[in-house]
Enzyme design. Structure first.
Site, short mmCIF file in Angstrom:
data_model
loop_
_atom_site.label_atom_id
_atom_site.label_comp_id
_atom_site.label_asym_id
_atom_site.label_seq_id
_atom_site.Cartn_x
_atom_site.Cartn_y
_atom_site.Cartn_z
N ASP A 30 43.71 1.86 47.75
CA ASP A 30 43.72 1.15 49.09
C ASP A 30 43.72 0.32 49.42
O ASP A 30 43.24 -0.13 49.05
CB ASP A 30 42.84 2.64 49.95
CG ASP A 30 41.06 2.57 49.45
OD1 ASP A 30 41.16 1.55 48.28
OD2 ASP A 30 40.12 3.88 49.62
N ASN A 71 29.12 10.67 52.05
CA ASN A 71 30.10 12.18 52.01
C ASN A 71 31.06 12.61 51.06
O ASN A 71 31.65 14.08 51.40
CB ASN A 71 31.17 12.23 53.76
CG ASN A 71 31.91 11.66 53.48
OD1 ASN A 71 32.07 10.50 52.00
ND2 ASN A 71 32.86 10.89 54.48
C1 F6R Z 1 37.31 1.71 47.95
C2 F6R Z 1 36.76 3.18 48.28
C3 F6R Z 1 36.02 3.69 49.30
C4 F6R Z 1 34.91 3.49 47.90
C5 F6R Z 1 33.61 4.60 48.59
C6 F6R Z 1 32.56 3.28 48.18
O1 F6R Z 1 38.70 1.39 47.17
O2 F6R Z 1 38.65 4.00 47.94
O3 F6R Z 1 36.68 5.38 48.70
O4 F6R Z 1 34.81 3.26 46.58
O5 F6R Z 1 33.73 4.29 49.84
O6 F6R Z 1 32.07 2.70 48.58
P1 F6R Z 1 30.93 1.59 48.59
O7 F6R Z 1 31.63 0.91 47.07
O8 F6R Z 1 30.65 0.12 49.30
O9 F6R Z 1 29.77 2.69 48.34
#
Ligand code: F6R
Length: 245
Positions: free
Chosen positions: A67, A136
């Site tokens: 993303d 979530n």
């Molecule tokens: C990042 C992504 C998000 C993260 C998720 C967890 O490319 O796609 O879905 O993997 O928000 O984020 P963290 O690792 O910062 O807790």
């Protein structure tokens, strides 16, 4: 689904790096899907160490990121382009031509998303997709309620995501409101999934992902349907699992 519980963030990162390194050694021209966020940072550090210490070779690897924010140029320090180059790619011998990250500045976003999907097909599909997970249950920017069959597309960020991101920008107006994200269906097309989670804040999402019913309200639960998914978590993230692994 294989669930592997490790002691802490470091152990989770090491195990994940072993899995990625093994796949890259076995198929040097493999296609790897990368994620941003804090969770894979230890994995990326370990891949950099393996590249330097053992010559783990990324020169033939093709990459696709999950993303990117809409409206942020690649050089913006909050863009996922910047994140990936700073935290991983510039430290490896990746070939720039094989790196794919959604273009947040694309003029025609729908056309870009279709092109991104085509590129994945042209590359032979993603061999191994690395995933983090939101508290979530989101994967990539597929927030609760996202279609489980969705493809790469533009998504409006939720209020909580906007609030969480506000601290990284000087003014509220600068906070991106949209993102380009692979869809849940796109992610499910990868031949193998490697989902990582660390910390008690992810424990509800991990319990739902591994043991809950499959539902679009916890998008990560679809991983149960994947033929080759490994979930690597630390003890804190595993703390609400009921079954023995
Ligand atoms: C990042 C992504 C998000 C993260 C998720 C967890 O490319 O796609 O879905 O993997 O928000 O984020 P963290 O690792 O910062 O807790």
């Amino acid at each position: 689904m294989l669930v592997q519980i490790t002691e802490n963030f470091e152990a989770m990162s090491k195990l994940a790096a072993e899995i990625v390194a093994e796949r890259v050694r076995r198929k040097p021209d493999c296609v790897v899907g990368f994620a941003t966020g804090s969770t894979p940072l230890g994995l990326y550090k370990e891949l950099i160490r393996l590249h330097r210490a053992e010559g783990l070779d990324f020169s033939k690897v093709t990459t696709f990121n999950l993303d990117e924010y809409v409206g942020l140029p690649p050089e913006h320090d909050q863009s996922y382009h910047y994140f990936m180059w700073e935290n991983l790619f510039k430290h490896l011998n990746v070939d720039r031509r094989f790196v794919h990250i959604p273009m947040g500045m694309a003029k025609d976003i729908d056309a870009f998303c279709a092109w991104y999907e085509e590129k994945m097909v042209e590359a032979g599909g993603i061999d191994l997709q690395i995933l983090g997970i939101g508290a979530n249950g989101h994967i990539a920017f597929n927030e609760p309620g996202s279609s489980l069959g969705s493809r790469t597309r533009i998504k409006t960020l939720t209020g909580t995501t906007l609030e969480a991101n506000a601290r990284f920008f000087k003014t509220p107006a600068e906070v991106p409101k949209y993102a380009i994200t692979m869809g849940v269906g796109t992610i499910m097309d990868a031949k193998e999934l490697l989902l990582l989670a660390s910390g008690v804040g992810k424990s509800d999402a991990i319990a739902a992902t591994c043991e809950g019913p499959i539902t679009a309200m916890w998008p990560a639960t679809i991983v149960q349907m994947h033929r080759s998914a490994t979930v690597v978590v630390d003890q804190a993230a595993a703390s609400k699992l009921k079954m023995k692994y």
